[in-house]
Design a protein around this motif. Structure first.
Motif, PDB file in Angstrom:
ATOM      1  N   ALA A 248       0.861  -1.189   0.000  1.00 41.25           N
ATOM      2  CA  ALA A 248       0.000   0.000   0.000  1.00 41.25           C
ATOM      3  C   ALA A 248       0.890   1.229   0.000  1.00 41.25           C
ATOM      4  N   SER A 249       0.635   2.150  -0.943  1.00 38.74           N
ATOM      5  CA  SER A 249       1.510   3.317  -1.066  1.00 38.74           C
ATOM      6  C   SER A 249       0.769   4.423  -1.795  1.00 38.74           C
ATOM      7  N   ASP A 250       1.128   5.683  -1.473  1.00 38.35           N
ATOM      8  CA  ASP A 250       0.544   6.825  -2.169  1.00 38.35           C
ATOM      9  C   ASP A 250       1.300   7.137  -3.454  1.00 38.35           C
ATOM     10  N   GLY A 251       2.523   6.629  -3.563  1.00 40.72           N
ATOM     11  CA  GLY A 251       3.340   6.908  -4.738  1.00 40.72           C
ATOM     12  C   GLY A 251       3.238   5.787  -5.762  1.00 40.72           C
ATOM     13  N   ALA A 252       4.333   5.605  -6.537  1.00 43.10           N
ATOM     14  CA  ALA A 252       4.374   4.547  -7.540  1.00 43.10           C
ATOM     15  C   ALA A 252       4.270   3.192  -6.854  1.00 43.10           C
ATOM     16  N   PRO A 253       3.546   2.237  -7.444  1.00 46.00           N
ATOM     17  CA  PRO A 253       3.350   0.933  -6.803  1.00 46.00           C
ATOM     18  C   PRO A 253       4.672   0.211  -6.540  1.00 46.00           C
ATOM     19  N   SER A 254       4.707  -0.527  -5.437  1.00 48.66           N
ATOM     20  CA  SER A 254       5.867  -1.339  -5.071  1.00 48.66           C
ATOM     21  C   SER A 254       5.396  -2.741  -4.716  1.00 48.66           C
ATOM     22  N   VAL A 255       6.257  -3.724  -4.944  1.00 49.45           N
ATOM     23  CA  VAL A 255       5.963  -5.105  -4.555  1.00 49.45           C
ATOM     24  C   VAL A 255       7.084  -5.622  -3.668  1.00 49.45           C
ATOM     25  N   ALA A 256       6.744  -6.603  -2.871  1.00 47.66           N
ATOM     26  CA  ALA A 256       7.731  -7.210  -1.981  1.00 47.66           C
ATOM     27  C   ALA A 256       7.598  -8.720  -2.032  1.00 47.66           C
ATOM     28  N   PHE A 257       8.732  -9.404  -1.874  1.00 49.96           N
ATOM     29  CA  PHE A 257       8.721 -10.859  -1.736  1.00 49.96           C
ATOM     30  C   PHE A 257       9.897 -11.265  -0.855  1.00 49.96           C
ATOM     31  N   ASP A 258       9.787 -12.447  -0.276  1.00 49.97           N
ATOM     32  CA  ASP A 258      10.795 -12.921   0.672  1.00 49.97           C
ATOM     33  C   ASP A 258      11.841 -13.775  -0.029  1.00 49.97           C
ATOM     34  N   THR A 259      13.069 -13.667   0.427  1.00 48.52           N
ATOM     35  CA  THR A 259      14.142 -14.582   0.027  1.00 48.52           C
ATOM     36  C   THR A 259      14.799 -15.099   1.308  1.00 48.52           C
ATOM     37  N   PRO A 260      15.516 -16.223   1.234  1.00 46.82           N
ATOM     38  CA  PRO A 260      16.204 -16.722   2.429  1.00 46.82           C
ATOM     39  C   PRO A 260      17.207 -15.725   2.994  1.00 46.82           C
ATOM     40  N   SER A 261      17.620 -14.746   2.171  1.00 43.63           N
ATOM     41  CA  SER A 261      18.610 -13.762   2.613  1.00 43.63           C
ATOM     42  C   SER A 261      17.977 -12.452   3.070  1.00 43.63           C
ATOM     43  N   GLY A 262      16.621 -12.376   3.036  1.00 44.67           N
ATOM     44  CA  GLY A 262      15.949 -11.160   3.471  1.00 44.67           C
ATOM     45  C   GLY A 262      14.853 -10.753   2.506  1.00 44.67           C
ATOM     46  N   GLU A 263      14.136  -9.691   2.873  1.00 42.34           N
ATOM     47  CA  GLU A 263      13.023  -9.241   2.043  1.00 42.34           C
ATOM     48  C   GLU A 263      13.532  -8.416   0.865  1.00 42.34           C
ATOM     49  N   ALA A 264      12.899  -8.606  -0.306  1.00 47.28           N
ATOM     50  CA  ALA A 264      13.182  -7.791  -1.487  1.00 47.28           C
ATOM     51  C   ALA A 264      11.999  -6.883  -1.746  1.00 47.28           C
ATOM     52  N   VAL A 265      12.270  -5.610  -1.983  1.00 44.58           N
ATOM     53  CA  VAL A 265      11.217  -4.635  -2.303  1.00 44.58           C
ATOM     54  C   VAL A 265      11.579  -3.970  -3.629  1.00 44.58           C
ATOM     55  N   LEU A 266      10.644  -4.051  -4.575  1.00 49.74           N
ATOM     56  CA  LEU A 266      10.858  -3.457  -5.894  1.00 49.74           C
ATOM     57  C   LEU A 266       9.924  -2.262  -6.047  1.00 49.74           C
TER      58      LEU A 266
END
Length: 362
Positions: A248-266
């Motif tokens: 959820a964001s007021d700006g440009a959309p972002s997605v997140a997913f989990d990896t064994p090394s930590g969270e990735a946010v695009l």
């Protein structure tokens, strides 16, 4: 040459429906590839266009003529088969001329058309040989030559390269591409090979279970697949489909997913405002092509490298993300197994899909 319109076409054998409401239209001079796995209905559709199969419902128009009840010989088509279908006792010249001879075309005209086709397909020196003296690629050239001399409204190719080895397939692909450019002919081509589809087609119809999953230009099918099936079927390696969530964001959309090394946010995902509001905070499927990843110390995706597959011009890297296996296509010698690394992703190329329907989110 002619347009082709397939309107609401259905084909059923008893209660088994093989084609379900097929709608495809191509313009004069276009190259349509029917792409899909065995049993998806692509050859049945080609046979319906050719008049070799009766239609259950709908219409087929070639050059604005409804051809549903028209015999194959009256449809002004030429077909090139996977098995070549050459007469073994005839020479190449006789094989090419045979159809014209049956139609009563004068000998001089037959000879001229045969010579032109032989020059176009670079087989002038083969005209006096028998099919048994030819390689697979040469036999396929003869089959194409026999089709060319008819000057049909529509060329139909039924998996013509399936019997050839890898190098010959590449060579013949080039020949077919060159043929289309020279003749400007309308072609319908059936294959299960997505490389053939991408290199030859002006339009691709990806099929599954008798349904067209995506119909459009090949680059559109590759970049913006209509659903997860198309995303995974077109491309080698296939598009990565990673379970994640839209933030959820007021700006440009972002997605997140989990990896064994930590969270990735695009950040900066291309998505309409309406879709962003609808899916905010919800699970989505994140589609990333392998070549849209790059090694970057400041990259958003932390990874632990599980497998490295050198291919020569590049290297395929396998790692885990979102509970699934992900492939990245990198420069040669980019990284090593067991290495902790970070990857950047071209977020403008990311495609999102609904996790339930698996349809692309726009």
């Amino acid at each position: 040459m002619a347009t082709l319109d397939i309107n609401r076409v259905r084909k059923a054998y008893g209660k088994m429906e093989v084609l379900k409401e097929i709608n495809i239209s191509i313009e004069d001079g276009e190259f349509l590839v029917l792409l899909g796995p065995s049993g998806c209905g692509k050859s049945t559709l080609l046979n319906i266009i050719a008049g070799l199969e009766e239609i259950t419902d709908g219409e087929v128009l070639i050059g604005n003529r409804v051809v549903n009840d028209m015999a194959p010989k009256d449809r002004d088509i030429a077909m090139v088969f996977q098995s070549y279908a050459l007469y073994p006792t005839m020479t190449v010249r006789e094989n090419i001329e045979f159809g014209m001879k049956i139609r009563g075309i004068p000998a001089a005209e037959r000879a001229k058309a045969t010579q032109q086709a032989a020059e176009m397909l670079q087989m002038e020196g083969l005209l006096d040989r028998k099919p048994s003296q030819l390689s697979g690629g040469q036999r396929q050239r003869v089959a194409m030559g026999r089709a060319i001399v008819r000057h049909p409204d529509l060329f139909l190719f039924d998996e013509p390269l399936s019997n050839l080895d890898a190098k010959l397939r590449v060579d013949m692909r080039t020949e077919i591409k060159r043929l289309h450019q020279r003749l400007g002919s309308t072609i319908v081509y059936v294959t299960h090979d997505q490389i053939e589809a991408m290199t030859l087609a002006t339009k691709v119809a990806v099929m599954k279970g008798g349904v067209v999953q995506h119909f459009g230009p090949p680059q559109e099918v590759y970049d913006r697949p209509a659903n997860v099936y198309v995303a995974r079927f077109v491309g080698s390696p296939a598009m990565n489909i990673i379970p994640g969530r839209l933030l959820a964001s007021d700006g440009a959309p972002s997605v997140a997913f989990d990896t064994p090394s930590g969270e990735a946010v695009l950040h900066g995902i291309s998505l309409s405002a309406e879709a962003a509001r609808h899916y905010a905070g919800r699970e989505v499927l994140i589609g990333i092509r392998p070549e849209h990843c790059a090694r970057d110390p400041q990259g958003a995706v932390p990874v632990g490298v599980d497998v490295v597959e050198p291919t020569g011009p590049d290297t395929l890297i396998v790692f885990s993300a979102g509970g699934t296996e992900v492939v990245a296509r990198l420069d040669p010698h980019a990284t090593e197994v067991g290495q902790q690394d970070r990857f950047a992703v071209k977020t403008e190329k990311v495609v999102l899909f609904d996790p339930e329907t698996e349809v692309r989110i726009d």
